[in-house]
Scaffold this motif. Sequence first.
Motif, PDB file in Angstrom:
ATOM      1  N   GLU A 121      -9.896 -10.108   9.905  1.00 15.10           N
ATOM      2  CA  GLU A 121     -10.551  -9.712  11.157  1.00 15.10           C
ATOM      3  C   GLU A 121      -9.686 -10.085  12.359  1.00 15.10           C
ATOM      4  N   PHE A 122      -9.098 -11.263  12.331  1.00 14.09           N
ATOM      5  CA  PHE A 122      -8.207 -11.678  13.413  1.00 14.09           C
ATOM      6  C   PHE A 122      -7.004 -10.744  13.505  1.00 14.09           C
ATOM      7  N   LEU A 123      -6.378 -10.445  12.361  1.00 17.15           N
ATOM      8  CA  LEU A 123      -5.169  -9.615  12.365  1.00 17.15           C
ATOM      9  C   LEU A 123      -5.439  -8.182  12.786  1.00 17.15           C
ATOM     10  N   GLU A 124      -6.655  -7.726  12.637  1.00 17.92           N
ATOM     11  CA  GLU A 124      -6.979  -6.345  13.002  1.00 17.92           C
ATOM     12  C   GLU A 124      -7.263  -6.174  14.492  1.00 17.92           C
ATOM     13  N   GLN A 125      -7.292  -7.265  15.240  1.00 16.53           N
ATOM     14  CA  GLN A 125      -7.483  -7.187  16.689  1.00 16.53           C
ATOM     15  C   GLN A 125      -6.151  -6.857  17.353  1.00 16.53           C
ATOM     16  N   PRO A 126      -6.155  -5.978  18.373  1.00 13.02           N
ATOM     17  CA  PRO A 126      -4.899  -5.693  19.071  1.00 13.02           C
ATOM     18  C   PRO A 126      -4.366  -6.974  19.721  1.00 13.02           C
ATOM     19  N   ALA A 127      -3.088  -7.245  19.511  1.00 12.07           N
ATOM     20  CA  ALA A 127      -2.486  -8.454  20.066  1.00 12.07           C
ATOM     21  C   ALA A 127      -0.993  -8.247  20.248  1.00 12.07           C
ATOM     22  N   SER A 128      -0.425  -9.070  21.078  1.00 12.04           N
ATOM     23  CA  SER A 128       1.005  -9.039  21.337  1.00 12.04           C
ATOM     24  C   SER A 128       1.419 -10.371  21.920  1.00 12.04           C
ATOM     25  N   PHE A 129       2.715 -10.591  21.977  1.00 11.36           N
ATOM     26  CA  PHE A 129       3.235 -11.751  22.686  1.00 11.36           C
ATOM     27  C   PHE A 129       3.297 -11.468  24.182  1.00 11.36           C
ATOM     28  N   PHE A 130       3.318 -10.178  24.539  1.00 10.00           N
ATOM     29  CA  PHE A 130       3.521  -9.759  25.920  1.00 10.00           C
ATOM     30  C   PHE A 130       2.462  -8.735  26.311  1.00 10.00           C
ATOM     31  N   TYR A 131       2.050  -8.791  27.576  1.00 12.38           N
ATOM     32  CA  TYR A 131       0.972  -7.915  28.058  1.00 12.38           C
ATOM     33  C   TYR A 131       1.345  -7.315  29.404  1.00 12.38           C
ATOM     34  N   ASP A 132       0.809  -6.137  29.635  1.00  9.92           N
ATOM     35  CA  ASP A 132       0.837  -5.504  30.951  1.00  9.92           C
ATOM     36  C   ASP A 132      -0.613  -5.510  31.408  1.00  9.92           C
ATOM     37  N   ALA A 139       6.702  -3.002  20.693  1.00  6.29           N
ATOM     38  CA  ALA A 139       8.166  -3.005  20.714  1.00  6.29           C
ATOM     39  C   ALA A 139       8.711  -1.829  21.515  1.00  6.29           C
ATOM     40  N   GLU A 140       8.016  -0.708  21.430  1.00  2.00           N
ATOM     41  CA  GLU A 140       8.470   0.497  22.134  1.00  2.00           C
ATOM     42  C   GLU A 140       8.286   0.391  23.644  1.00  2.00           C
ATOM     43  N   ASP A 141       7.531  -0.607  24.098  1.00  2.55           N
ATOM     44  CA  ASP A 141       7.223  -0.758  25.525  1.00  2.55           C
ATOM     45  C   ASP A 141       8.185  -1.670  26.282  1.00  2.55           C
ATOM     46  N   THR A 142       9.097  -2.323  25.593  1.00  2.00           N
ATOM     47  CA  THR A 142       9.967  -3.280  26.273  1.00  2.00           C
ATOM     48  C   THR A 142      11.440  -2.921  26.100  1.00  2.00           C
ATOM     49  N   PRO A 143      12.210  -2.961  27.187  1.00  2.24           N
ATOM     50  CA  PRO A 143      13.642  -2.685  27.076  1.00  2.24           C
ATOM     51  C   PRO A 143      14.429  -3.909  26.590  1.00  2.24           C
ATOM     52  N   ASP A 144      13.833  -5.097  26.659  1.00  2.27           N
ATOM     53  CA  ASP A 144      14.526  -6.324  26.252  1.00  2.27           C
ATOM     54  C   ASP A 144      14.705  -6.327  24.734  1.00  2.27           C
ATOM     55  N   PRO A 145      15.955  -6.357  24.238  1.00  4.58           N
ATOM     56  CA  PRO A 145      16.175  -6.250  22.786  1.00  4.58           C
ATOM     57  C   PRO A 145      15.601  -7.422  21.993  1.00  4.58           C
ATOM     58  N   TYR A 146      15.538  -8.607  22.585  1.00  5.86           N
ATOM     59  CA  TYR A 146      15.045  -9.772  21.855  1.00  5.86           C
ATOM     60  C   TYR A 146      13.519  -9.773  21.775  1.00  5.86           C
ATOM     61  N   ARG A 147      12.886  -9.376  22.861  1.00  2.66           N
ATOM     62  CA  ARG A 147      11.431  -9.225  22.820  1.00  2.66           C
ATOM     63  C   ARG A 147      11.060  -8.094  21.866  1.00  2.66           C
ATOM     64  N   ARG A 148      11.834  -7.021  21.880  1.00  8.19           N
ATOM     65  CA  ARG A 148      11.585  -5.909  20.965  1.00  8.19           C
ATOM     66  C   ARG A 148      11.724  -6.405  19.521  1.00  8.19           C
ATOM     67  N   MET A 150      11.241  -9.533  18.449  1.00 10.61           N
ATOM     68  CA  MET A 150      10.059 -10.358  18.156  1.00 10.61           C
ATOM     69  C   MET A 150       8.873  -9.481  17.770  1.00 10.61           C
ATOM     70  N   LEU A 151       8.650  -8.449  18.553  1.00 11.58           N
ATOM     71  CA  LEU A 151       7.493  -7.577  18.331  1.00 11.58           C
ATOM     72  C   LEU A 151       7.640  -6.776  17.044  1.00 11.58           C
ATOM     73  N   THR A 152       8.857  -6.318  16.743  1.00 11.01           N
ATOM     74  CA  THR A 152       9.099  -5.555  15.512  1.00 11.01           C
ATOM     75  C   THR A 152       8.867  -6.427  14.284  1.00 11.01           C
ATOM     76  N   ILE A 153       9.385  -7.642  14.314  1.00 12.07           N
ATOM     77  CA  ILE A 153       9.212  -8.570  13.190  1.00 12.07           C
ATOM     78  C   ILE A 153       7.741  -8.930  13.012  1.00 12.07           C
ATOM     79  N   ALA A 154       7.061  -9.229  14.123  1.00 16.30           N
ATOM     80  CA  ALA A 154       5.646  -9.596  14.049  1.00 16.30           C
ATOM     81  C   ALA A 154       4.807  -8.446  13.515  1.00 16.30           C
ATOM     82  N   ARG A 155       5.108  -7.229  13.945  1.00 12.31           N
ATOM     83  CA  ARG A 155       4.355  -6.062  13.477  1.00 12.31           C
ATOM     84  C   ARG A 155       4.530  -5.883  11.970  1.00 12.31           C
ATOM     85  N   ALA A 156       5.761  -6.018  11.479  1.00  8.09           N
ATOM     86  CA  ALA A 156       6.021  -5.856  10.046  1.00  8.09           C
ATOM     87  C   ALA A 156       5.323  -6.953   9.238  1.00  8.09           C
TER      88      ALA A 156
END
Length: 170
Positions: A121-132, A139-148, A150-156
């Motif tokens: 249930e926790f994992l199915e909630q929308p979440a990120s390290f970064f917010y607008d 990952a597709e929302d950030t131009p920073d390669p390192y943040r991208r 982080m987000l790609t690894i976390a998503r996988a």
Amino acid sequence: MLELAILGFLADGPLHGYQLRHRIAHLSGHARPVSDGSIYPAISRLVSAGLLDRRTEPGSSAAQRHTLSLTDAGRCELLRRLREAGGLDVSDSARYFTILAFLSQLPDIAEQHAVLRRRLEFLEQPASFFYDGDRPLGAEDTPDPYRRGMLTIARAASRAERDWLRETLA
């Protein structure tokens, strides 16, 4: 989580303090070494609470060794903590992995699955390290390669874990 790890490892059988510290360090990863200043006070609290038994034995040299074992009350406390795992215990990855390491100690598979469902249930909630604002950024929302990264690894990792949880709960 340190106390849960102590109870969990001792559920497998008696250990000396240094053996216990070594096992906890491996569970936590080498990035999180367990100091004597944290483990021995935790052991003392658990002994004082009647959850552990400490027996002194002669060591191979002059130093005595303390063998720790779980009491019946300690086993009950371990099972209670596992059964009631929720909140940060399922949302924080390090805490959750400690829960997961000992979850098979719960004899009732329905209770094990209840914990896994709370994690799912926790994992199915929308979440990120970064917010607008309130919108999580992907990952597709950030131009920073390192943040991208982080987000790609976390998503996988999240996808793999959700797949495993669904398979286990099926």
